[in-house]
Design an enzyme around this catalytic site. Structure first.
Site, mmCIF file in Angstrom:
data_model
loop_
_atom_site.group_PDB
_atom_site.id
_atom_site.type_symbol
_atom_site.label_atom_id
_atom_site.label_comp_id
_atom_site.label_asym_id
_atom_site.label_seq_id
_atom_site.Cartn_x
_atom_site.Cartn_y
_atom_site.Cartn_z
ATOM 1 C CG HIS A 90 -6.971 -35.380 1.523
ATOM 2 N ND1 HIS A 90 -8.143 -35.433 1.282
ATOM 3 C CD2 HIS A 90 -7.060 -36.660 2.430
ATOM 4 C CE1 HIS A 90 -8.903 -36.273 1.727
ATOM 5 N NE2 HIS A 90 -8.164 -36.991 2.407
ATOM 6 C CD GLU A 160 -6.495 -40.887 1.813
ATOM 7 O OE1 GLU A 160 -6.813 -41.530 2.933
ATOM 8 O OE2 GLU A 160 -6.490 -39.729 1.383
HETATM 9 P P1 PGA Z 1 -12.004 -41.717 5.876
HETATM 10 O O1 PGA Z 1 -11.156 -40.581 5.096
HETATM 11 O O2 PGA Z 1 -11.214 -42.829 6.541
HETATM 12 O O3 PGA Z 1 -13.309 -41.236 6.393
HETATM 13 O O4 PGA Z 1 -12.330 -42.350 4.538
HETATM 14 C C1 PGA Z 1 -9.925 -41.079 4.836
HETATM 15 C C2 PGA Z 1 -8.960 -39.665 4.464
HETATM 16 O O5 PGA Z 1 -9.698 -39.035 3.684
HETATM 17 O O6 PGA Z 1 -7.887 -39.514 4.545
#
Ligand code: PGA
Length: 247
Positions: A90, A160
Site C-alpha cells: 500500500h 491506487e
Molecule cells: P480512500 O483510501 O478510499 O480513503 O481513498 C483507499 C486506500 O487507501 O486503500
C-alpha cells in the site's frame, strides 16, 4: 471483489455496530465477493463475527518472517488465525515505512507459502501522473514486486493513484479502465504461467462514483478506504457492484 481497508481505525464497540449494520443491509449472496481488512488487533473480532458467512477477512500487512521482530506479525501467524487475504505494498506502507519492491516481493512469497491471497497495491504520484509517467511507474512496480521463484495461480492487483487516496479526487473511469487493461497485459507477460489478474480500483471510491467505475469491463472491484468506515455506504457500494456486474 470489494475490499474495505480500515487502516488504523476502529474499536471493539464501533466495529460491532458496523458488522451488525452491514450484515442487515446485504443479502447473503453478496457476501461472496466482500473482503474486510481491519487492524491486526481487530482481525479476530471480525473473523469471529463473519465466521458463518463467506465474507473474507484479511490483513493490511504482514512481515516476511516471525520471531524476534518486535511489533510485527508473520504470514504464518496470520494464516493460523484464518486470514484469507492481505494487502501488500500500500502506498502508505511504501511512504511511511520505506517499503520497496524487493521487500514487497518477499512479502508476496511469504503470503503465497502460507496460502494467503496477496492484493498488491500499486500507483503513481501526482507528479508522475502529470508528467505522463503512470504506465512506466506501474510496470516497474509490478516487475519488481512479483516474486521470481513462484508460479502464481492467482494475483489481485489494486490500482491506487496516490493522489486519489483520501483526496476526493479520482481519475476518469475510462482512463482507469485503460490502465487496468495495461496492468493485466504487464502481469500476463511477467508471470511464467501468464496469469491475468483481477484488478481493483482504489482512491476516493464512494457510493456516488462507484457506478462509473463498475460500468467499466476491466475494473473488477474496488479497494475502499474512508468510505468503508461507514457500513451503510460500504453496503451501498457492494450493492452497486452486484447490480452492475450482474452477479
Ligand atoms: P480512500 O483510501 O478510499 O480513503 O481513498 C483507499 C486506500 O487507501 O486503500
Amino acid at each position: 471483489m470489494i475490499v474495505a481497508n480500515w487502516k488504523a481505525n476502529g474499536d471493539i464497540k464501533k466495529n460491532y455496530l458496523w458488522c451488525e449494520t452491514f450484515q442487515n443491509l446485504l443479502d447473503k449472496s453478496s457476501f461472496n465477493y466482500v473482503g474486510i481488512s481491519p487492524s491486526h488487533i481487530h482481525f479476530h473480532q471480525l473473523n469471529t463475527f463473519f465466521k458463518e458467512t463467506n465474507v473474507m477477512i484479511g490483513m493490511q500487512d504482514i512481515y516476511i518472517e516471525g520471531g524476534a521482530i518486535t511489533g510485527s506479525i508473520s504470514a504464518e501467524m496470520a494464516s493460523a488465525d484464518g486470514c484469507s487475504f492481505c494487502l501488500v505494498g500500500h502506498s502508505e506502507r511504501r511512504e511511511i515505512f520505506n517499503e520497496d519492491g524487493n521487500l514487497i516481493s518477499k512479502k508476496i512469497s511469504s503470503l503465497l507459502k502460507n496460502n494467503i491471497k496477496p492484493i498488491l497495491c500499486i500507483g503513481e504520484s501526482f507528479e508522475e501522473h502529470k508528467a505522463g509517467n503512470t504506465r512506466d511507474k506501474l510496470k516497474s512496480q509490478i516487475i519488481e514486486s512479483i516474486p521470481k521463484s513462484y508460479v502464481l495461480n492467482e494475483l489481485i492487483i489494486a490500482y491506487e493513484p496516490i493522489w486519489a487516496i483520501g483526496s476526493g479526487k479520482t481519475p476518469e473511469a475510462e482512463e482507469v479502465n485503460s490502465i487496468h487493461e495495461f496492468i493485466k497485459d504487464v502481469v500476463q507477460s511477467a508471470t511464467a504461467n501468464n496469469i491475468v489478474p483481477k484488478v481493483l480500483y482504489g482512491g476516493s471510491v464512494n457510493d456516488i462514483n462507484a457506478s462509473d467505475f463498475f460500468d467499466e469491463d476491466s475494473i473488477d472491484g474496488a479497494l475502499v478506504g474512508g468510505a468503508s468506515l461507514d457500513a451503510n455506504i460500504f453496503a451501498n457500494i457492494v450493492n452497486i457492484y452486484k447490480r452492475l456486474k450482474k452477479i
